[in-house]
Scaffold this motif. Structure first.
Motif, mmCIF file in Angstrom:
data_model
loop_
_atom_site.group_PDB
_atom_site.id
_atom_site.type_symbol
_atom_site.label_atom_id
_atom_site.label_comp_id
_atom_site.label_asym_id
_atom_site.label_seq_id
_atom_site.Cartn_x
_atom_site.Cartn_y
_atom_site.Cartn_z
ATOM 1 N N GLY A 1 0.644 -1.142 0.113
ATOM 2 C CA GLY A 1 0.011 0.031 -0.056
ATOM 3 C C GLY A 1 0.794 1.160 0.080
ATOM 4 O O GLY A 1 0.495 2.135 -0.600
ATOM 5 N N ALA A 2 1.947 1.197 0.747
ATOM 6 C CA ALA A 2 2.852 2.483 0.712
ATOM 7 C C ALA A 2 3.506 3.000 -0.542
ATOM 8 O O ALA A 2 3.521 3.778 -1.018
ATOM 9 C CB ALA A 2 4.136 2.180 1.809
ATOM 10 N N VAL A 3 3.763 1.825 -1.256
ATOM 11 C CA VAL A 3 4.501 1.711 -2.632
ATOM 12 C C VAL A 3 3.342 2.437 -3.496
ATOM 13 O O VAL A 3 3.544 3.269 -4.192
ATOM 14 C CB VAL A 3 5.146 0.538 -3.131
ATOM 15 C CG1 VAL A 3 5.526 0.518 -4.639
ATOM 16 C CG2 VAL A 3 6.057 0.130 -2.158
ATOM 17 N N ALA A 4 2.153 1.763 -3.663
ATOM 18 C CA ALA A 4 1.070 2.246 -4.499
ATOM 19 C C ALA A 4 0.723 3.661 -4.058
ATOM 20 O O ALA A 4 0.262 4.375 -4.816
ATOM 21 C CB ALA A 4 -0.102 1.332 -4.036
ATOM 22 N N ALA A 5 0.829 4.140 -2.833
ATOM 23 C CA ALA A 5 0.613 5.386 -2.553
ATOM 24 C C ALA A 5 1.553 6.498 -3.050
ATOM 25 O O ALA A 5 1.145 7.734 -2.699
ATOM 26 C CB ALA A 5 0.161 5.303 -1.113
ATOM 27 N N GLY A 6 2.604 5.951 -3.420
ATOM 28 C CA GLY A 6 3.715 6.856 -3.924
ATOM 29 C C GLY A 6 4.794 7.130 -2.893
ATOM 30 O O GLY A 6 5.769 8.163 -3.194
ATOM 31 N N SER A 7 4.816 6.380 -1.858
ATOM 32 C CA SER A 7 5.926 6.705 -0.833
ATOM 33 C C SER A 7 7.089 6.161 -1.381
ATOM 34 O O SER A 7 7.263 5.040 -1.987
ATOM 35 C CB SER A 7 5.398 5.786 0.511
ATOM 36 O OG SER A 7 6.724 5.909 1.507
ATOM 37 N N ARG A 8 8.176 6.944 -1.193
ATOM 38 C CA ARG A 8 9.520 6.540 -1.731
ATOM 39 C C ARG A 8 10.590 6.662 -0.741
ATOM 40 O O ARG A 8 11.804 6.603 -1.239
ATOM 41 C CB ARG A 8 9.730 7.452 -2.945
ATOM 42 C CG ARG A 8 9.032 7.404 -4.255
ATOM 43 C CD ARG A 8 8.997 5.982 -4.719
ATOM 44 N NE ARG A 8 8.181 5.682 -5.803
ATOM 45 C CZ ARG A 8 6.718 5.284 -5.874
ATOM 46 N NH1 ARG A 8 6.555 4.659 -4.544
ATOM 47 N NH2 ARG A 8 6.125 5.136 -6.858
#
Length: 580
Positions: free
Chosen positions: A210-217
């Motif tokens: 979910g973090a990756v999909a949310a754009g967290s980098r």
């Protein structure tokens, strides 16, 4: 044939117990069965009893089972500790190496299979777990070929010969058991599954995804059980998207680094458990005062202090809301399934930027580390909302040549936001009280204006959060309203039909937004119930007390469990029945 059954493997930690369960479950998942797994493990790297209980079904399920059909034992302690769960038709398969016996006072069929001896003859005793998997496949009516793809995925990097050796161990275990059982093969064959492809993952992996999909980098974190898998997931995945993970010296550094990255415009977060969250308390206040987005994942475990680091508990609820000094807006989200953990993680990042405040996503150990079947995720549902962040726009120069009003007093409580380096966007950032441009100010009037502005932000959040409650309430007037949080949802859902069969009308609400509390949504459900039961894994009825604080003097029956184990459907059914 069985539509569902429960299987458990146990032994000493470090003996490959987890991998045995993983191989067994992964193969069944690929055949299309629904699964729910829960690991009991010790808080040390090697030694101490550990087991992995996996429930298998041709239909969806969301909780561990009350009982057990098959117990696979690598030592006598496994039999002694777990045999009480066996059904009357249940069996024990044990390594003949330790001369297993059925625990005194119990009557169970015992099959002694030379796991270690067979594995040693094939090349190494390390393959004893594969022999055990093979014996299990014979009981369930599965072919050894069912495990081929799983074994290849795990061992092919070591060479085809290693793959073949492990497959040979599975076949040898199956053949030995069939010969040993003969005409007395246990009646535990599984009915065929539908063959559909579904995901099989733990809550921590869903959070990472979910973090990756949310754009967290960017993620900054310090390893801690049961949150470490989130960090491990991000270490493996973020570099593929140009992101990075930093293992910090402690949780204080992790939290402040996440704040700094968000200040620079990067979606960043940290993850920890109760002890780490305690260390982050001051930094969470910094996020609230500077109005920088911050996302924190808290995976609850047994406390206080080091407590029970590998056991189930839900005792951080009050700390999520009230541990920070001073008054700041804060959002606390509590998903109740692996699927919800994925979507709610995306929403956590959106809310953190929209409301410019800390957002804590809370799970518990059973949800974080329990592995379960998940239907394919719908990525079309994902939206990225960055709130008042001004990117790609020209900020006009102020005529008075003053700084940008980063903390401008607005009706919504949310101020305009820029990232460093934007022309005409210069402003001061400090943890002390400040005016609209960020300059320190101790003016009473300014203090009140800024405090009121910050606290206005969340006035309407319970109405804008899409699903603050999961509700299953078919009765206009219920005998019982059962309320839970996090992983208790599946157990409550399984207990409900049993209560209905007893003639009890049951409604169910699962809290997904803990703070600000969804009073308007839950109050009508409470008013429609003769009795309210709150189910939670802590000793002080934290969820029940939060409900009372937000709704008023509600008479609540507390169902509490704080021995380190999750609720079972059977015990919850019996307890609720006694309360009617």
């Amino acid at each position: 044939m069985k539509d569902q059954l429960s299987w458990k493997v146990g032994g000493q930690q470090g003996e490959g117990i987890e991998s045995t369960g993983e191989i067994f479950a992964s193969a069944l998942n690929r055949l299309g069965y629904y699964l729910y797994g829960y690991r009991h493990f010790s808080s040390r790297i090697k030694g101490g009893h550990t087991n992995n209980k996996i429930r298998v079904s041709t239909n969806p399920l969301n909780s561990i089972s009350d009982d057990l059909n098959i117990l696979v034992a690598f030592d006598q302690e496994t039999i002694d500790v777990n045999i009480h769960e066996l059904r009357e038709d249940g069996i024990v398969i044990a390594d003949a190496k330790f001369n297993p016996v059925v625990t005194e006072g119990y009557d169970a069929r015992l099959f002694a299979v030379p796991f270690t001896e067979i594995a040693t003859e094939l090349g190494t005793s390390l393959m004893k777990n594969m022999v055990a998997v093979g014996a299990t496949s014979a009981i369930l009516g599965l072919t050894a070929d069912s495990y081929q793809n799983v074994v290849e995925d795990i061992f092919l990097k070591k060479g085809t010969s290693v793959v073949e050796k492990n497959m040979e161990a599975i076949r040898a275990g199956a053949e030995y058991f069939r010969n040993e059982a003969g005409d007395n093969m246990p009646d535990l064959q599984l009915a065929p599954a539908d063959g559909q492809k579904r995901m099989f993952m733990i809550g921590n992996d869903a959070i990472g995804m979910g973090a990756v999909a949310a754009g967290s980098r960017f993620m900054a974190a310090y390893p801690i059980t049961p949150a470490s898998e989130i960090m491990e997931y991000m270490i493996a995945k973020l570099p593929e998207f140009g992101g990075t993970v930093i293992q910090t010296e402690d949780e204080i550094a992790a939290c402040t680094m996440a704040i700094g990255a968000n200040y620079a415009g990067v979606r960043a977060f940290t993850a920890s458990a109760g002890p780490g969250l305690s260390l982050m308390a001051e930094a969470i206040g910094l996020s609230g005062m500077t109005e920088q987005p911050l996302v924190i994942m808290d995976t609850q475990r047994g406390g206080p202090s080091t407590g029970l680091p590998t056991k189930q508990e839900q005792s951080d609820l009050m700390a999520m809301i009230y541990s920070t000094h001073g008054d700041i807006p804060k959002i606390v989200i509590t998903p109740s399934t692996v699927e919800e953990a994925f979507y709610d993680t995306v929403e956590a990042f959106n809310l953190a930027e929209e409301f410019q405040c800390p957002v804590i996503l809370v799970t518990d150990l059973a949800l974080s580390l329990g592995k379960q079947t998940v239907e394919p995720l719908d990525f079309s549902k994902i939206e990225i909302r960055r709130g008042a962040l001004q990117l790609g726009v020209d900020i006009p120069e102020r005529e008075d040549k003053e700084y940008f009003k980063r903390y401008e007093v607005t009706e919504s409580g949310v101020s305009p936001r820029v990232i460093p380096g934007m022309k005409n966007g210069i402003h001061h950032v400090t943890g002390v009280e400040h005016d609209e441009t960020g300059k320190p100010s101790e003016s009473p009037e300014n203090r009140k204006n800024q405090m009121d502005k910050r606290l206005r932000k969340l006035a309407n959040l319970p109405k804008t959060f899409k699903n603050p409650l999961f509700v299953h309430a078919e009765h206009e007037e219920a005998d019982l309203l059962v309320i839970g949080v996090n992983s208790t949802r599946g157990t409550i859902e399984e207990a409900m039909p049993r209560l209905e069969a007893d003639g009890v009308k049951v409604n169910h609400a699962q809290v997904r937004l803990l703070h600000p509390f969804p009073t308007d949504e839950i109050k009508p459900l409470i008013e429609r119930a003769k009795k309210v039961v709150v189910v939670e894994n802590n000793a002080t009825a934290q969820l029940a007390n939060i409900i009372k604080m937000n709704i008023g003097n509600v008479k609540i029956e507390n169902v509490l469990k704080y021995d380190g184990n999750p609720f079972l459907p059977g015990e919850l059914h019996q307890t609720c029945k006694e309360l009617v």
